[in-house]
Design a protein around this motif. Structure first.
Motif: not given
Length: 471
Positions: A28-30, A76-79, A99-102, A130-132
């Motif tokens: 989130q910060d990124a 992440v996985w989110s409800f 986010s596409t971080d695997p 990616a966030p950036d």
């Protein structure tokens, strides 16, 4: 730039959220840093959403900041039901971003949330990366810019000086429809008010303006009849008058009928309209005030939206002629092109050095100056809101303004009206398609490719998009 709300959605299991919180926060910060670096204002939710109470309270807090768009972020996985509660707590357009971080299933969280929103008919956009990632930031920015443009219509007031010009139906819109669809009020102002105010305007200020034009313009071509210093000052006093009316009545954008009453008995409004649309006048920089000639309501509405997404002045022109042998359109109006388009410089002297003020032609017996130049070359986004069977549509295309050697420019302008401003445009729309389907005689343009934002504008307004490209 736009104001973007950002809320990160997490897993509802307490032990999983505790494990993921630092990872979510770092992503989130990124993303916040990247959006702010792109010039956007970002309002961040005051907590990560990991239960149903937070889903509502965090979203309400972001909504209270009056954001243009709300980003729901999935690292992440989110409800999914957290998304549903958050979405219900805000009325702004939604962008779901994964986010596409695997290492974590952010994409899974976004898709589950998006599917749930689909089921209840809550429209939204989706983006991932990616966030950036510059492409991700641009995609979010397009959504936010479009949302800001659409939101900027609601609560606005259009000042209409005069009524329908010369029987031109496409210049007149239904005020009830404007209020219902766009949230715009229309203030009707008689042109006599403009005449009265112009007669009372400060003559010293008008003289100062005339002398500034004479110093910086390529030429002011007085002829002793249709264009005199007195007539030019009358046009400049009209500018001062309408500025006062705009300020007094809180007018956000406007249109002036002009023809035939003013153009036959007072003076043309070309100088007034040009400097209203410019980002400067003789007193220095200012915000452009969108003003359409012939009180063209849908033209002014299009210009306001284009101005909001491009943050530049907007061209207003007639589709005057198609040079089929060159595949070039002559976009030429009776003189209202903002002088900024002559060189598109932040320095007014640089623009005015390309501008001539010529005596008005036979159409306009009252006289005054026409603001003549040839628009500087470059990529342009062109289009207009038009109506078919009462329903709005956005007709949109990309094009290129071109400029030529002096002899070619003269040859082309002499074929129509050399005293008026011209923009020579090569359009993506084929000539046959454009002439068969374009829904007005007026067209509008801004520099650059702003089609992505305008596509979103059409979507958010719920109107049809007619986008034309060459096959």
């Amino acid at each position: 730039m736009a104001r973007i709300g950002l809320i990160s959605i997490s897993d509802g299991r307490e032990h999983v959220h505790r494990r993921n919180a630092e990872f979510i926060q770092s992503k989130q910060d990124a993303l916040v840093r990247a959006l702010r670096a792109a010039g956007h204002e970002v309002v961040v939710g005051d907590d990560l959403v990991a239960d149903n109470v937070l889903a509502t309270s965090v979203a309400r807090g972001v909504a209270a900041a009056d954001v243009d768009v709300t980003v729901l972020y999935y690292a992440v996985w989110s409800f999914p039901h957290f998304t549903m509660l958050a979405a219900d707590a805000t009325r702004s357009p939604l962008v779901l971003v994964a986010s596409t971080d695997p290492t974590e299933p952010g994409l899974v969280g976004m898709l589950a949330a998006g599917g749930a929103l689909d089921q209840i008919g809550r429209t939204h956009a989706r983006a991932w990366g990616a966030p950036d990632d510059a492409a991700l930031v641009e995609r979010i920015g397009v959504q936010a810019t479009a949302s800001a443009a659409v939101r900027g219509l609601r609560g606005a007031t259009f000042g209409r000086f005069g009524g329908r010009p010369m029987g031109m139906n496409t210049a007149v819109a239904n005020t009830d429809q404007w209020q219902r669809e766009f949230g715009i009020d229309v203030e009707e102002i008689d042109q006599y008010e403009l005449v009265l105010r112009a007669e009372r305007a400060d003559p010293g200020e008008a003289k100062k303006a005339r002398e500034w034009i004479e110093r910086h313009a390529a030429g002011v071509h007085y002829d002793g009849a249709k264009l005199t210093p007195e007539l030019l000052e009358r046009q400049l006093r009209s500018y001062l008058a309408i500025r006062d009316i705009i300020a007094e009545r809180n007018i956000d954008f406007s249109g002036i009928k002009g023809q035939p009453e003013l153009t036959e008995n007072f003076a043309t409004m070309d100088v007034t309209e040009a400097f209203l649309n410019d980002p400067y006048d003789w007193n220095g920089p200012k915000e452009p005030h969108i003003c359409a000639t012939e009180a063209d309501m849908d033209g002014a509405l299009t210009m306001r939206l284009l101005n909001a997404v491009a943050d530049t002045p907007v061209l207003f022109a007639d589709v005057r002629h198609y040079h089929a042998d060159r595949d070039i359109w002559d976009l030429c109006n009776s003189g209202q092109h903002a002088t900024w388009f002559a060189a598109r410089s932040a320095d007014p002297a640089e623009n005015l050095a390309q501008v001539n003020f010529y005596p008005e032609v036979f159409f306009f017996p009252a006289g005054g100056a026409s603001v003549q130049h040839i628009a500087a070359p470059g990529q342009m986004t062109l289009g207009r809101l038009t109506r078919e069977a009462g329903e709005y549509r956005l007709q949109l295309m990309l094009g290129e303004f071109e400029n030529y050697d002096a002899a070619t420019n003269k040859e082309l302008v002499d074929q129509s009206t050399p005293e008026w401003p011209h923009a020579f445009a090569r359009l993506d729309a084929p000539g046959e398609v454009f002439l068969s389907r374009f829904g007005a005689n007026h067209i509008h343009a801004v520099p650059g490719d702003h089609r992505p934002a305008m596509r979103v504008v059409a979507e958010q307004l719920g109107i049809r998009l007619d986008e034309w490209t060459r096959q």
